[in-house]
Design a protein around this motif. Structure first.
Motif: not given
Length: 378
Positions: A210-214, A333-357
């Motif tokens: 009955d203990f869980s982790e993801h 758990e934190y989500m990062i939205h990083m602008p990449v201006p050379e790709w165009g206005k509003g374009k960005h990269l996205y990752i979600c870091v999710h570690d148990g601590v």
């Protein structure tokens, strides 16, 4: 072993912190605390009679004799309570938290009637006590949390091993799998075929007792001719490491989730980031600044995320009012939205870091090796 340690270590602490002399838990068959109390019906009573140990009794039911001290009939309840004369009696009901309103209305009225007017006036909701009891961690549970973290991390790598660019669909992989394009549009567990140049997030859980982790993993599918991560992908990972250090330095036990959230927002913005309270890219923010969303929710043995301590803008206000206990296990758990201006206005990269601590006397620590890099898939 984990249950015995929970009764021995966590129970006295949370009863005294909540100023509860007696905790009465009326249980009818399987319910959210069946793992801790046992699967049988009955009235489970925990009484603080001084000393290091809490007296544990079962009225009208059965229980593990290695865990409980006394067994009696439910008819003995009035005399049992009167002999102990508790000043404050917590009962498993809640006026505000539906999932913690565990006792039936019929049982509650029967209990109040059996207690009599004198002791009925001393009854208070046990919702906060239950949250604190479930949030506390024993050394046995911390070891289990670390083991489950390792299991899920290995399982994520096996899922990434299955990916064949241009062939594998997100739905072919186990877990919560997602890809966002530069405009923030997301494919999640659907029939999207993974392409070269995709950044893939994958969350996968593990369970035991009955203990869980993801955990979460991140992979980048190399384009033709690429031999390593492109600069923008490496850069967003460097942001992830910078933010990890900010979080580790500023999350401490003894403060409420709301207090810590306020501090983290300040530190994030002082470091040059934009804090966002939703996991959605803010097109009105500074187009050159990387945006950060956080959701540090509890992991382990909990009734629900809404009724557990939480360092997050998500969930009801009361989950941010709980103090973060020592050895609290949760997901960074934190989500990062990083602008990449050379790709165009509003374009960005996205990752979600999710570690148990977990939170120790030294701050945030990892009970297993955390995510070390973005995996490159050829």
């Amino acid at each position: 072993m984990c249950i015995r340690d929970r009764f021995r270590v966590i129970l006295p602490q949370v009863m005294r912190e909540n100023k509860v002399d007696m905790w009465i838990y009326v249980k009818r068959g399987d319910d959210p605390l069946s793992f801790e109390l046992g699967s049988d019906s009955g009235i489970f009573i925990f009484t603080d009679r001084g000393g290091k140990r809490i007296e544990r009794a079962v009225l009208g039911g059965r229980g593990d004799r290695d865990l409980y001290d006394l067994f009696a009939s439910e008819d003995d309840l009035p005399q049992f309570v009167a002999e102990r004369d508790p000043k404050r009696i917590a009962v498993n009901y809640s006026k505000e938290r539906p999932k913690l309103n565990i006792i039936s209305e019929e049982d509650f009225h029967k209990l109040v009637h059996a207690l009599g007017e004198k002791y009925a006036q001393r009854v208070v909701p046990a919702d906060r006590l239950i949250v604190d009891f479930l949030a506390g961690r024993t050394m046995c549970e911390i070891a289990l949390f670390g083991e489950l973290s390792i299991i899920s991390a290995k399982a994520i790598e096996k899922e990434f091993d299955k990916i064949v660019p241009g062939v594998t669909k997100l739905s072919d992989l186990k877990g919560n799998v997602f890809v966002r394009d530069p405009d923030g549009n997301e494919h999640n567990n659907d029939d999207y075929v993974i392409q070269r140049g995709d950044l893939i997030g994958l969350l996968l859980d593990a369970h035991m007792l009955d203990f869980s982790e993801h955990n979460g993993g991140i992979a980048y599918v190399l384009r033709e001719g690429e031999t390593h991560l492109p600069p923008e992908v490496q850069k967003i990972w460097e942001h992830a490491l910078t933010l990890r250090n900010i979080f580790r330095k500023n999350i401490k036990a003894g403060l409420t989730g709301g207090e810590i959230l306020k501090t983290l927002i300040q530190k994030i913005e002082e470091a040059g980031y934009v804090y966002i309270d939703k996991d959605i890219y803010d097109r009105n923010a500074d187009p050159l600044k990387t945006q950060v969303h956080i959701d540090f929710h509890a992991m382990g043995r909990i009734i629900s995320q809404e009724d557990a301590p939480r360092i997050s803008p998500l969930g009801p206000d009361w989950c941010r009012s709980f103090k973060i206990p020592l050895y609290h296990t949760f997901t960074l758990e934190y989500m990062i939205h990083m602008p990449v201006p050379e790709w165009g206005k509003g374009k960005h990269l996205y990752i979600c870091v999710h570690d148990g601590v977990m939170v120790t006397e030294r701050g945030v620590e990892f009970p297993y090796p955390p995510l070390q890099k973005i995996r490159a898939i050829r």
